[in-house]
Design an enzyme around this catalytic site. Structure first.
Site, PDB file in Angstrom:
ATOM      1  N   CYS A  87      12.696  -1.232  10.033  1.00  0.00           N
ATOM      2  CA  CYS A  87      11.370  -1.662  11.017  1.00  0.00           C
ATOM      3  C   CYS A  87      11.435  -0.752  12.516  1.00  0.00           C
ATOM      4  O   CYS A  87      10.929  -0.638  13.246  1.00  0.00           O
ATOM      5  CB  CYS A  87       9.865  -1.911  10.380  1.00  0.00           C
ATOM      6  SG  CYS A  87       9.600  -2.616   8.712  1.00  0.00           S
ATOM      7  N   CYS A 228      -3.580  -4.861   6.540  1.00  0.00           N
ATOM      8  CA  CYS A 228      -2.034  -4.938   6.480  1.00  0.00           C
ATOM      9  C   CYS A 228      -1.810  -2.853   6.627  1.00  0.00           C
ATOM     10  O   CYS A 228      -2.434  -2.079   6.667  1.00  0.00           O
ATOM     11  CB  CYS A 228      -1.584  -4.529   5.523  1.00  0.00           C
ATOM     12  SG  CYS A 228      -1.851  -7.086   4.635  1.00  0.00           S
ATOM     13  N   HIS A 353       2.593   3.344  10.285  1.00  0.00           N
ATOM     14  CA  HIS A 353       3.606   2.591  10.079  1.00  0.00           C
ATOM     15  C   HIS A 353       4.755   3.750   9.274  1.00  0.00           C
ATOM     16  O   HIS A 353       5.569   3.467   7.937  1.00  0.00           O
ATOM     17  CB  HIS A 353       3.933   1.634   9.571  1.00  0.00           C
ATOM     18  CG  HIS A 353       5.080   0.532  10.137  1.00  0.00           C
ATOM     19  ND1 HIS A 353       5.677   1.038  10.689  1.00  0.00           N
ATOM     20  CD2 HIS A 353       5.403  -0.197   8.914  1.00  0.00           C
ATOM     21  CE1 HIS A 353       6.738  -0.146  10.749  1.00  0.00           C
ATOM     22  NE2 HIS A 353       6.491  -0.610   9.153  1.00  0.00           N
TER      23      HIS A 353
END
Length: 408
Positions: A87, A228, A353
């Site tokens: 990430c 999340c 994300h």
């Protein structure tokens, strides 16, 4: 003496489920926007760093993804490097581009991250995350999570990536040590969803109250779905330049200086040795290089793959005292209008994300903040900004982290 580095242009797609688009097309949109933002043309770019983590697993493009994406939009002859660092891929691509400038190897460089993570088979997407810890030792992961957060019965929880279990274990450890509450974690999520309402490039733009966050579908305790990050498609790009590259810039007043950029791995330490965590060690290095301290930061974009991640990072980076991150969020300290706004973009929880693009999207937001271009999300008078981008899992913490300090 090392070359000074400036960010000349930034670009970003909308983060979303892009059902009709692929990695190269998303990358092209972000790159063209970054070049236009800098007032440059493709021919000015002398090196490119292409970040991606999932294309090999999900689309079968195991190699030369950057060459295919970038040559497809007209880049030729220049060196192109493919970057994967979980990430933290986007921030790592930027780090390499910055290093090329600092070394005097090139005058203008490009960092771009692009991901297409939503595919027809959701199980394939979820399986990608299993490659971000030591796959040769699954029992070691189970032992580490139990050591961190104790036993937890998550048999009722729905489908999720393994990293929600990892963050949940870290959150439970923090709750046990510092008294952080689930409601404080929910306050972070509610804040970031509220920020995202004003971000036209965010994946989710719905506001949640703290109670709505708490009553949403449960994942691994103490996390619920709005706490999340979602699965996201998208791309972001940053153009950096050195002193010689400045001569080609038409709009120098919009440049943002890179005060420090560090990437690193952690050290072996007891799991409860808070002062030896990877983010804190790297932040100390970044502050020293920038000649600043945490008290000088006006706005921050932190890696909140879950809402707990933001609490943890505000403490590790010295933006608040250890154990005080949850209370600070609950009191509004880290909200727009508070003393230190964190994740004005909405953060990963609501902005989205797309793994390889995330670190560059953080920089996109902070550059706009330092230029005074963030609109309703603008932090008044922002002069110094910080981004933290972490990835993977090793030894009870992130396997890699990156800290960026920017100045107007």
């Amino acid at each position: 003496m090392a070359e000074q580095v400036w960010i000349a242009g930034v670009g970003m797609t909308k983060f979303a489920h892009h059902t009709d688009r692929e990695v190269p097309g998303l990358a092209a949109e972000a790159v063209h926007e970054a070049l236009a933002d800098a007032g440059l043309e493709q021919r000015h770019v002398e090196a490119a760093f292409f970040g991606n983590t999932t294309q090999g697993a999900l689309q079968g493009q195991l190699m030369v993804g950057g060459q295919i994406a970038l040559r497809g939009m007209g880049f030729e002859r220049i060196p192109m490097y493919n970057v994967e660092n979980a990430c933290a891929t986007g921030a790592t691509a930027l780090h390499l581009a910055v290093d090329q400038i600092r070394a005097g190897a090139v005058d203008i460089a490009l960092a771009v991250g692009s991901e297409k993570m939503n595919v027809a088979d959701r199980d394939r997407t979820m399986a990608v995350f299993n490659g971000a810890y030591d796959v040769s030792d699954p029992a070691g992961l189970t032992a580490a999570l139990t050591d961190l957060g104790g036993e937890s019965d998550d048999s009722h929880a729905g489908r999720r990536s393994i990293f929600m279990d990892i963050y949940a274990a870290m959150a439970r450890a923090h709750m046990k040590r510092f008294g952080t509450t689930q409601r404080q974690i929910a306050a972070v999520a509610a804040k970031n969803h509220r920020h995202s309402v004003h971000n036209e490039k965010a994946q989710h733009r719905r506001e949640f109250t703290v109670d709505e966050v708490l009553s949403a579908r449960a994942l691994s305790f103490p996390l619920t779905v709005p706490m999340c990050a979602p699965v996201t498609d998208g791309a972001a790009a940053v153009v950096v330049c050195g002193q010689r590259g400045l001569r080609r810039m038409a709009a120098r007043g919009r440049l943002v200086r890179v005060l420090a950029h560090v990437v690193g791995t952690g050290v072996t330490h007891p799991r409860d040795a808070w002062d030896q965590h990877i983010s804190g060690l790297l932040a100390a290095r970044a502050y020293e290089r920038a000649g600043l301290g945490p008290q000088d930061i006006d706005v921050a974009e932190l890696h909140d793959a879950t809402a707990f991640g933001e609490i943890q990072q505000t403490e590790l980076l010295g933006l608040c005292e250890p154990g005080a991150g949850g209370a600070a969020a609950e009191a509004g300290v880290t909200a727009l209008g508070g003393r230190l706004p964190v994740n004005p973009s909405g953060g990963l929880e609501s902005k989205g994300h797309p793994l390889g693009a995330t670190g560059l999207a953080q920089v996109y937001e902070l550059v706009r903040q330092l230029r005074g271009e963030a609109g309703v999300r603008q932090v008044p008078g922002a002069r110094v900004a910080l981004a933290e981008n972490g990835g993977g899992f090793y030894g009870g913490e992130e396997a890699v982290a990156a800290i960026t300090v920017l100045g107007a």
